[in-house]
Scaffold this motif. Structure first.
Motif, PDB file in Angstrom:
ATOM      1  N   THR A 265     -13.687 121.310  44.163  1.00  0.00           N
ATOM      2  CA  THR A 265     -12.277 121.272  44.551  1.00  0.00           C
ATOM      3  C   THR A 265     -11.961 119.896  45.128  1.00  0.00           C
TER       4      THR A 265
ATOM      5  N   SER B  66      -8.166 117.472  46.651  1.00  0.00           N
ATOM      6  CA  SER B  66      -6.711 117.324  46.747  1.00  0.00           C
ATOM      7  C   SER B  66      -6.201 116.311  45.728  1.00  0.00           C
TER       8      SER B  66
ATOM      9  N   ASP C  50      -6.223 115.103  41.687  1.00  0.00           N
ATOM     10  CA  ASP C  50      -6.531 115.396  40.288  1.00  0.00           C
ATOM     11  C   ASP C  50      -7.437 114.320  39.694  1.00  0.00           C
TER      12      ASP C  50
ATOM     13  N   VAL D  24     -10.476 122.720  40.691  1.00  0.00           N
ATOM     14  CA  VAL D  24      -9.049 122.901  40.939  1.00  0.00           C
ATOM     15  C   VAL D  24      -8.609 122.046  42.122  1.00  0.00           C
ATOM     16  N   ASN D  25      -7.316 121.785  42.148  1.00  0.00           N
ATOM     17  CA  ASN D  25      -6.707 121.068  43.263  1.00  0.00           C
ATOM     18  C   ASN D  25      -6.339 122.077  44.344  1.00  0.00           C
ATOM     19  N   TYR D  26      -6.942 121.939  45.534  1.00  0.00           N
ATOM     20  CA  TYR D  26      -6.730 122.943  46.579  1.00  0.00           C
ATOM     21  C   TYR D  26      -5.354 122.836  47.229  1.00  0.00           C
ATOM     22  N   ARG D  27      -4.552 121.871  46.819  1.00  0.00           N
ATOM     23  CA  ARG D  27      -3.172 121.824  47.311  1.00  0.00           C
ATOM     24  C   ARG D  27      -2.291 122.835  46.565  1.00  0.00           C
ATOM     25  N   ASN D  28      -2.779 123.332  45.441  1.00  0.00           N
ATOM     26  CA  ASN D  28      -2.053 124.392  44.741  1.00  0.00           C
ATOM     27  C   ASN D  28      -2.109 125.673  45.569  1.00  0.00           C
TER      28      ASN D  28
ATOM     29  N   TRP E  24      -4.901 128.226  44.609  1.00  0.00           N
ATOM     30  CA  TRP E  24      -6.063 127.521  44.081  1.00  0.00           C
ATOM     31  C   TRP E  24      -7.303 128.408  44.009  1.00  0.00           C
TER      32      TRP E  24
ATOM     33  N   GLU F 217      -7.070 130.644  41.030  1.00  0.00           N
ATOM     34  CA  GLU F 217      -7.246 129.828  39.825  1.00  0.00           C
ATOM     35  C   GLU F 217      -8.725 129.521  39.596  1.00  0.00           C
ATOM     36  N   LEU F 218      -9.408 129.169  40.682  1.00  0.00           N
ATOM     37  CA  LEU F 218     -10.827 128.823  40.559  1.00  0.00           C
ATOM     38  C   LEU F 218     -11.657 130.055  40.229  1.00  0.00           C
TER      39      LEU F 218
ATOM     40  N   THR G 219     -10.091 127.134  54.984  1.00  0.00           N
ATOM     41  CA  THR G 219     -10.486 127.386  53.596  1.00  0.00           C
ATOM     42  C   THR G 219     -11.863 128.031  53.494  1.00  0.00           C
TER      43      THR G 219
END
Length: 334
Positions: A190, A192, A194, A209-213, A216, A219-220, A238
């Motif tokens: 992960t 922040s 891309d 994945v981007n943990y700002r989503n 996230w 998604e992961l 987190t």
């Protein structure tokens, strides 16, 4: 000699580029002329006084590589002129499972590697892997042994397992990625950024994945499935998502907490999934040697993000504080 000295806390601006005396080795010590040093987040924390056992003034820096120029009485297995790297873990103790009461790290309270010369115990010297440049060799020790111990000794990583590494980009996280990939694991990350996610996949990560989503973790979970092993240096809120992402009987190894403590942890989420949570920091002499041997066997080269001169150490620390680096930050000395 020139050195970077911290005399009072207050952040990177408090370090000074000074002229200090060249030290002389005592019995069972060696004097190393450093070629490169490398930064660790520990160094930044020290400048703010956020580290146990503060004792100033001190020359900062735990990581370094250079040439042996003098040996003390009783040193018979190290030759003058040898190219070496430094194990920064002093007096680990006799038990590999945990460090003893006298364990400490080079670079505060004892003087460190942000200098032209350093004195270290002979037992903390290892030959520099020939395939590594001076810069790469200096970047390896502290973060390398932390990542190796987290994965292989504390994490008991097996080939084919799925590994999750949050916050890819730091030295330890990148070493963990490289080691796990070389060992045959499936690695997900992960970040922040891309851009960092793309770079991680170039180094062998299966995805991330981007943990700002906002979603996230879900998604992961969909992309990765579940993690058999999580190597975490982030902590904070987190951490609860890492428990969600763990497979039943999964393991989480924590080596740091850049986001602070974990609040409102729901323990049933841990014990109903039979999850092991382990802590680790640094590594024993055996861990260090095993790490060096592993890097030699697999010809793994540390990923260096940016290099500064020794006199620019304050700028290097500020750059680290921004958190934009992908890989190690080094100081050119000799």
């Amino acid at each position: 000699m020139k050195a970077i000295v911290l005399r009072e806390v207050g952040g990177p601006d408090k370090v000074s580029y000074e002229e200090v005396d060249v030290p002389s080795p005592k019995a069972n010590e060696v004097l190393v002329r450093l070629k490169y040093a490398a930064l660790n987040r520990r160094d930044l924390f020290i400048t703010y006084g956020m580290y146990p056992g503060m004792n100033l003034p001190s020359i900062l820096g735990a990581d370094g590589a250079g040439e042996v120029v003098e040996v003390g009485e009783g040193v018979s297995n190290i030759n003058i002129g040898s190219s070496v790297i430094i194990n920064p873990a002093l007096e680990w103790g006799e038990n590999r499972a945990y460090s003893g009461p006298d364990h400490r790290i080079i670079g505060m309270p004892s003087d460190g590697t942000y200098a032209e010369y350093i004195i270290v115990p002979a037992e903390n010297i290892a030959p520099k892997p020939e395939f590594l440049s001076w810069e790469e060799a200096a970047a390896l020790p502290l973060a390398g042994v932390t990542a190796f111990r987290s994965l292989m000794y504390r994490g008991n990583l097996n080939k084919g397992e799925t590994v999750l590494i949050p916050g890819i980009g730091s030295g330890v996280a990148l070493f963990a990625l490289q080691i796990a990939v070389a060992h045959g694991a499936n690695v997900y990350v992960t970040s922040s950024s891309d851009e960092k996610l793309v770079k991680a996949q170039e180094l062998g990560a299966k995805g991330g994945v981007n943990y700002r989503n906002e979603n996230w973790a879900k998604e992961l979970k969909q992309e990765m499935g579940g993690a058999d092993l999580v190597i975490d240096g982030v902590g904070g809120d987190t951490f609860k998502d890492l428990i969600y992402l763990c497979n039943p009987a999964g393991r989480i190894v924590s080596f740091g907490a850049t986001r602070g403590p974990v609040k409102e942890l729901v323990l049933p989420h841990v014990f109903f999934k039979q999850i092991d949570i382990k802590g680790t920091t640094m590594g024993s002499p055996e861990d260090f040697q095993d790490m060096v041997d592993f890097f030699e066997e697999h010809k793994i080269s540390p990923y260096v993000d940016k290099t500064y001169s020794l006199s620019e150490a304050a700028d290097a620390l500020k750059y680290m504080e921004e958190g934009k680096n992908f890989g190690k930050i080094t100081l050119q000395i000799g």
